[in-house]
Design a protein around this motif. Structure first.
Motif, PDB file in Angstrom:
ATOM      1  N   UNK A   5       0.839  -1.198   0.000  1.00 42.49           N
ATOM      2  CA  UNK A   5       0.000   0.000   0.000  1.00 42.49           C
ATOM      3  C   UNK A   5       0.876   1.251   0.000  1.00 42.49           C
ATOM      4  N   UNK A   6       2.039   1.156   0.641  1.00 44.21           N
ATOM      5  CA  UNK A   6       2.987   2.278   0.665  1.00 44.21           C
ATOM      6  C   UNK A   6       3.470   2.617  -0.750  1.00 44.21           C
ATOM      7  N   UNK A   7       3.759   1.583  -1.535  1.00 42.32           N
ATOM      8  CA  UNK A   7       4.182   1.793  -2.917  1.00 42.32           C
ATOM      9  C   UNK A   7       3.072   2.491  -3.718  1.00 42.32           C
ATOM     10  N   UNK A   8       1.843   2.018  -3.539  1.00 42.25           N
ATOM     11  CA  UNK A   8       0.682   2.606  -4.246  1.00 42.25           C
ATOM     12  C   UNK A   8       0.495   4.058  -3.836  1.00 42.25           C
ATOM     13  N   UNK A   9       0.541   4.336  -2.552  1.00 42.10           N
ATOM     14  CA  UNK A   9       0.351   5.711  -2.073  1.00 42.10           C
ATOM     15  C   UNK A   9       1.445   6.639  -2.590  1.00 42.10           C
ATOM     16  N   UNK A  10       2.682   6.152  -2.623  1.00 41.47           N
ATOM     17  CA  UNK A  10       3.780   6.950  -3.169  1.00 41.47           C
ATOM     18  C   UNK A  10       3.536   7.234  -4.655  1.00 41.47           C
ATOM     19  N   UNK A  11       3.110   6.217  -5.387  1.00 41.65           N
ATOM     20  CA  UNK A  11       2.826   6.395  -6.817  1.00 41.65           C
ATOM     21  C   UNK A  11       1.692   7.392  -7.035  1.00 41.65           C
ATOM     22  N   UNK A  12       0.653   7.307  -6.225  1.00 44.14           N
ATOM     23  CA  UNK A  12      -0.465   8.248  -6.339  1.00 44.14           C
ATOM     24  C   UNK A  12      -0.010   9.681  -6.048  1.00 44.14           C
ATOM     25  N   UNK A  13       0.867   9.842  -5.066  1.00 44.28           N
ATOM     26  CA  UNK A  13       1.394  11.170  -4.742  1.00 44.28           C
ATOM     27  C   UNK A  13       2.262  11.719  -5.858  1.00 44.28           C
ATOM     28  N   UNK A  14       3.071  10.864  -6.466  1.00 46.56           N
ATOM     29  CA  UNK A  14       4.003  11.320  -7.498  1.00 46.56           C
ATOM     30  C   UNK A  14       3.330  11.508  -8.859  1.00 46.56           C
ATOM     31  N   UNK A  15       2.441  10.613  -9.218  1.00 44.69           N
ATOM     32  CA  UNK A  15       1.801  10.676 -10.548  1.00 44.69           C
ATOM     33  C   UNK A  15       0.617  11.633 -10.550  1.00 44.69           C
ATOM     34  N   UNK A  16      -0.059  11.746  -9.423  1.00 41.00           N
ATOM     35  CA  UNK A  16      -1.221  12.630  -9.285  1.00 41.00           C
ATOM     36  C   UNK A  16      -2.263  12.370 -10.385  1.00 41.00           C
ATOM     37  N   UNK A  17      -2.916  11.196 -10.325  1.00 43.83           N
ATOM     38  CA  UNK A  17      -3.840  10.831 -11.403  1.00 43.83           C
ATOM     39  C   UNK A  17      -5.195  11.513 -11.350  1.00 43.83           C
ATOM     40  N   UNK A  18      -5.412  12.371 -10.394  1.00 45.32           N
ATOM     41  CA  UNK A  18      -6.729  12.986 -10.265  1.00 45.32           C
ATOM     42  C   UNK A  18      -7.604  12.117  -9.376  1.00 45.32           C
ATOM     43  N   UNK A  19      -8.900  12.322  -9.476  1.00 53.87           N
ATOM     44  CA  UNK A  19      -9.815  11.583  -8.614  1.00 53.87           C
ATOM     45  C   UNK A  19      -9.957  10.147  -9.114  1.00 53.87           C
ATOM     46  N   UNK A  20      -9.561   9.205  -8.284  1.00 58.62           N
ATOM     47  CA  UNK A  20      -9.626   7.793  -8.647  1.00 58.62           C
ATOM     48  C   UNK A  20     -10.108   6.973  -7.456  1.00 58.62           C
ATOM     49  N   UNK A  21     -10.646   5.816  -7.752  1.00 56.52           N
ATOM     50  CA  UNK A  21     -10.992   4.849  -6.722  1.00 56.52           C
ATOM     51  C   UNK A  21     -10.038   3.675  -6.899  1.00 56.52           C
ATOM     52  N   UNK A  22      -9.337   3.310  -5.828  1.00 53.60           N
ATOM     53  CA  UNK A  22      -8.400   2.194  -5.863  1.00 53.60           C
ATOM     54  C   UNK A  22      -9.038   0.995  -5.170  1.00 53.60           C
ATOM     55  N   UNK A  23      -9.003  -0.139  -5.830  1.00 54.11           N
ATOM     56  CA  UNK A  23      -9.472  -1.392  -5.239  1.00 54.11           C
ATOM     57  C   UNK A  23      -8.337  -2.390  -5.298  1.00 54.11           C
ATOM     58  N   UNK A  24      -8.045  -3.021  -4.184  1.00 54.77           N
ATOM     59  CA  UNK A  24      -7.012  -4.051  -4.128  1.00 54.77           C
ATOM     60  C   UNK A  24      -7.666  -5.408  -4.292  1.00 54.77           C
ATOM     61  N   UNK A  25      -7.023  -6.273  -5.066  1.00 55.33           N
ATOM     62  CA  UNK A  25      -7.612  -7.569  -5.360  1.00 55.33           C
ATOM     63  C   UNK A  25      -6.519  -8.604  -5.590  1.00 55.33           C
ATOM     64  N   UNK A  26      -6.901  -9.846  -5.597  1.00 54.35           N
ATOM     65  CA  UNK A  26      -6.001 -10.920  -6.016  1.00 54.35           C
ATOM     66  C   UNK A  26      -6.397 -11.403  -7.403  1.00 54.35           C
ATOM     67  N   UNK A  27      -7.290 -10.679  -8.022  1.00 50.99           N
ATOM     68  CA  UNK A  27      -7.801 -11.024  -9.342  1.00 50.99           C
ATOM     69  C   UNK A  27      -7.055 -10.206 -10.386  1.00 50.99           C
ATOM     70  N   UNK A  28      -7.674  -9.945 -11.510  1.00 54.76           N
ATOM     71  CA  UNK A  28      -7.032  -9.190 -12.588  1.00 54.76           C
ATOM     72  C   UNK A  28      -6.939  -7.710 -12.277  1.00 54.76           C
ATOM     73  N   UNK A  29      -5.900  -7.083 -12.838  1.00 54.42           N
ATOM     74  CA  UNK A  29      -5.761  -5.628 -12.753  1.00 54.42           C
ATOM     75  C   UNK A  29      -6.535  -5.004 -13.895  1.00 54.42           C
TER      76      UNK A  29
END
Length: 193
Positions: A5-29
């Motif tokens: 989750x730390x990697x994801x949060x860092x990526x979100x801070x650096x890339x700044x994709x705008x308003x997004x909903x993140x869902x974590x899964x063991x299925x397909x991305x």
């Protein structure tokens, strides 16, 4: 390797994709684009795949970036619009990652042999070959970000009219990055092809 989750949060801070909903899964991305971009992240994916998903969200949410690759109503029925859009989107995704400090991931993803093969032995349809090459042309994304461009290494020893025209197309797109300009310039470059 499990994506943290730390990697994801860092990526979100650096890339700044705008308003997004993140869902974590063991299925397909995946990335679902409706009114709000939803990113489904498989925690077992590799980091580069996750970064690309987040960059897709930025390319969709940022009006300037979106205007470069989106298929407008006027372009919807033009031949090559879908292939051209995907090629530009690939370049923009890598551009976003480079600008966000993830250039080592992008560099490692580049397959110069695949690009070289496409330039030499791609489809007989030269417009389609140029678009397929653009889709693989990671050095173009670096050039967009004003960084080192490895295209000279890829085309070293290659010559011919197609290579010359492709390099001309790249140069033109640096200052005119949009699907409409891409399609119009392809028509101009390869009108007799």
């Amino acid at each position: 390797m499990v994506i943290s989750e730390e990697f994801i949060n860092d990526a979100l801070d650096r890339i700044k994709p705008g308003e997004v909903i993140i869902t974590y899964t063991n299925d397909q991305s995946s990335v679902d684009i409706d009114d709000l971009v939803s990113i489904k992240i498989n925690i077992n994916d590799n980091e580069y795949s996750v970064l690309r998903l987040i960059a897709v969200a930025k390319a969709h949410n940022d009006p300037v970036l979106m205007s470069k690759w989106v298929i407008t109503d006027e372009l919807a029925n033009r031949k090559y619009s879908r292939v051209g859009s995907l090629a530009l989107l690939s370049r923009i995704i890598d551009y976003v990652l480079i600008e966000s400090g993830y250039d080592t991931y992008v560099s490692r993803s580049f397959n110069s042999q695949e690009l070289r093969h496409t330039l030499i032995n791609g489809p007989q349809d030269l417009k389609l070959r140029a678009l397929e090459a653009l889709g693989l042309d990671v050095p173009f994304s670096f050039k967009m970000a004003n960084r080192f461009d490895e295209i000279d290494d890829v085309v070293k020893g290659l010559s011919g009219e197609f290579i010359s025209r492709y390099l001309d197309l790249r140069s033109y797109l640096l200052n005119n990055t949009s699907l409409e300009y891409l399609l119009n310039y392809l028509d101009l470059l390869f009108r007799n092809a």
